[in-house]
Design an enzyme around this catalytic site. Structure first.
Site, short mmCIF file in Angstrom:
data_model
loop_
_atom_site.label_atom_id
_atom_site.label_comp_id
_atom_site.label_asym_id
_atom_site.label_seq_id
_atom_site.Cartn_x
_atom_site.Cartn_y
_atom_site.Cartn_z
N ASN A 116 -5.72 -0.64 12.84
CA ASN A 116 -6.61 -1.61 12.19
C ASN A 116 -5.94 -2.97 12.13
OD1 ASN A 116 -8.61 0.26 11.73
ND2 ASN A 116 -7.94 0.71 9.64
N ASP A 150 3.22 -5.74 11.66
CA ASP A 150 2.35 -4.72 11.05
C ASP A 150 2.91 -3.33 11.36
OD1 ASP A 150 0.42 -3.46 9.57
OD2 ASP A 150 -1.23 -3.90 10.95
N PRO A 177 -4.69 5.15 11.17
CA PRO A 177 -4.51 3.95 12.00
C PRO A 177 -3.13 3.32 11.77
CG PRO A 177 -5.81 3.41 10.06
CD PRO A 177 -5.49 4.89 9.97
N GLY A 178 -2.57 2.75 12.82
CA GLY A 178 -1.32 2.00 12.68
C GLY A 178 -0.33 2.38 13.76
N ASN A 188 0.83 -1.22 0.00
CA ASN A 188 0.00 0.00 0.00
C ASN A 188 0.86 1.27 0.00
OD1 ASN A 188 0.78 -0.41 2.70
ND2 ASN A 188 -1.11 0.42 3.54
N1 LIG Z 1 -2.58 -1.49 10.52
C1 LIG Z 1 -2.95 -0.25 10.30
O1 LIG Z 1 -3.70 0.29 11.11
N2 LIG Z 1 -2.53 0.45 9.22
C2 LIG Z 1 -1.80 -0.05 8.11
C3 LIG Z 1 -2.67 -0.79 7.14
C4 LIG Z 1 -3.11 -2.14 7.62
O2 LIG Z 1 -2.28 -2.93 8.10
O3 LIG Z 1 -4.28 -2.49 7.50
C5 LIG Z 1 -1.11 1.13 7.43
O4 LIG Z 1 -0.65 0.98 6.27
O5 LIG Z 1 -0.95 2.18 8.05
ZN LIG Z 2 -4.26 -4.58 7.42
ZN LIG Z 3 -0.60 -3.74 7.55
#
Ligand SMILES: NC(=O)N[C@@H](CC(=O)O)C(=O)O
Ligand SMILES: [Zn+2]
Ligand SMILES: [Zn+2]
Length: 435
Positions: free
Chosen positions: A285, A312, A330-331, A101
């Site tokens: 997420n 992640d 998110p992340g 992404n």
């Molecule tokens: N985990 C997240 O909350 N964000 C991820 C995307 C993902 O893993 O779904 C991102 O690319 O920031």
């Molecule tokens: Zn994801």
């Molecule tokens: Zn991810």
């Protein structure tokens, strides 16, 4: 003179070789050439030998991360391949898989090749791109998976988005299996999560935020397991977060399906309560869930229902997080914190050490079809040395990542990566003990 590195009296731990003993490990060039009690005594006498005597230290196979976001190309202000690989090396990772992404999306041979070329220039931890499942991650037409695979992609995923259309998912599984690529699903029924800001539960009610119910994950996982069975393809669940996912996977595996899954450190350690009063560091997420999910995920990881731990690692800049909850991205980052955080679980007795090591080495390497991670004669010297006793406090200033978005800042952990080695090259070495 060729490289000669001798680890003296380290506790070498490699569950896949049934190894857990205090021994010497000798490395010549890129390989482990000898190991055993005092196996390094002779080699250590050589003038050119680099001798590492670290009483009490542990030597593990190099860690493998199936799930990291490096943001290059396109969002280098959050992270780039150089900083991402530096963070990976500091976290003990010798191999990491990068999600597609990016901007543009890695849905083509061109982007995959450009990422690999950049990683090659940077050196250090190896990068393995993951290609997109659908063009532009739009969930419609499939990418040229053969091209992606040929260019070096190790899997396909639309991570960040879910492939919700069942016909597209079916074709994706069929097409990917032609190239033996696992299909990694970000399991989220978007119809059930529209406008969702966090886990649907007591905290979302209190904060007045729209919730993402567990069932939005479980529905996709159960459908996908049916499709995986129907097509015989390799299917992998990204960042499993619910007790339902664990139950569904357990049942599928008991019937012999070729399915695998990963869990992140944050889903093993934090509940939705951590959100407190809109702490955006906890926006992620899938969302942080509840104690019963944590229990199920830990149990699933311990008994092998969940194969791997993945970070992640999702770096976001202050501008992306230092805003209102609803606007925040998110992340959270994870590469440098994964091992110390999870050693804490081992210390608590919640996870056997051998399972932790396997889930960060042999298991993810197998899923991405990377060479075995082993500590044995003849194996490639991909290794990580850790001091299991060192206590340190997680602080932005000690992170290599460009972003510092993690709710674990300020937490004191026990266990620190001292050295990471990729094919005999030291790619990370920590400064001497700080405490
Ligand atoms: N985990 C997240 O909350 N964000 C991820 C995307 C993902 O893993 O779904 C991102 O690319 O920031
Ligand atoms: Zn994801
Ligand atoms: Zn991810």
């Amino acid at each position: 003179m060729d490289r000669l590195i001798v680890f003296r009296h380290v506790r070498a731990i490699d569950p896949s070789s049934a190894l857990d003993a205090v021994i010497d490990v000798v490395i010549e060039k890129d390989r482990i050439v000898r190991l055993g009690p005092d196996a390094g005594a002779e080699a250590a006498k050589a003038e050119w030998a680099q001798v590492i005597t670290a009483p009490g230290a542990w030597l593990l196979p190099g860690l493998v991360d199936l799930h990291a976001h490096l943001r290059e190309p396109g969002q280098e202000y959050k992270e780039d391949i150089r900083s991402g690989l530096a963070a990976a090396a500091a976290g003990g990772f010798t191999d990491i898989c990068a999600m597609p992404n990016t901007l543009p999306v890695n849905d083509s041979r061109m982007v995959t090749e450009a990422m690999l070329a950049r990683a090659h220039e940077v050196g250090g931890t190896r990068l393995h791109p993951i290609g997109a499942i659908t063009v532009g991650q739009r969930g419609e037409s499939l990418t040229e998976m053969g091209d992606l695979r040929e260019a070096g992609a190790v899997a396909v995923s639309d991570d960040g988005r879910c492939v919700t259309n069942s016909a597209v998912m079916r074709r994706a599984l069929e097409y990917a299996s032609v190239f033996d690529l696992p299909v990694i699903q970000h399991a989220e029924d978007h119809a059930l999560t529209e406008g969702a800001q966090m886990h649907e539960g007591s905290v979302s009610t209190r904060l007045g935020l729209r919730g993402w119910p567990r069932v939005a994950e479980d529905i996709i996982v159960s459908r996908d397991l049916l499709l995986a069975e129907y097509t015989g393809a390799r299917y992998h669940v990204a960042h499993a977060s619910t007790e339902g996912t664990v139950r569904l996977l357990r049942e599928a595996k008991s019937r012999g399906l070729r399915v695998t899954a990963e869990v992140t450190p944050h889903h093993l350690l934090l509940t939705h309560e951590a959100v407190g009063l809109y702490d955006t560091a906890c926006k992620v997420n899938p969302p942080l869930r509840e104690q019963r999910d944590i229990e199920a995920l830990r149990q699933g990881l311990a008994d092998g229902t969940i194969d791997a731990v993945a970070t992640d690692h999702a770096p976001h800049a202050t501008i992306d997080k230092g805003c209102e909850w609803s606007e925040a991205k998110p992340g959270m980052i994870g590469l440098e914190l994964c091992l110390p955080l999870l050693l804490g679980l081992v210390a608590e007795g919640a996870l056997p050490l051998a399972r932790l090591v396997t889930s960060l080495t042999q298991a993810p390497a197998g899923i991405a079809r990377l060479p075995d991670k082993r500590i044995r004669e003849g194996a490639r010297a991909d290794l990580v040395l850790i001091d299991p006793e060192e206590r340190w406090t997680i602080d932005a200033s000690c992170l290599r990542s460009k972003s510092h978005n993690t709710p674990f800042l300020g937490r004191t952990v026990k266990g620190r990566v001292k050295m990471t080695m990729v094919a005999g090259n030291v790619v990370f070495e920590s400064t001497p003990r700080s405490s």
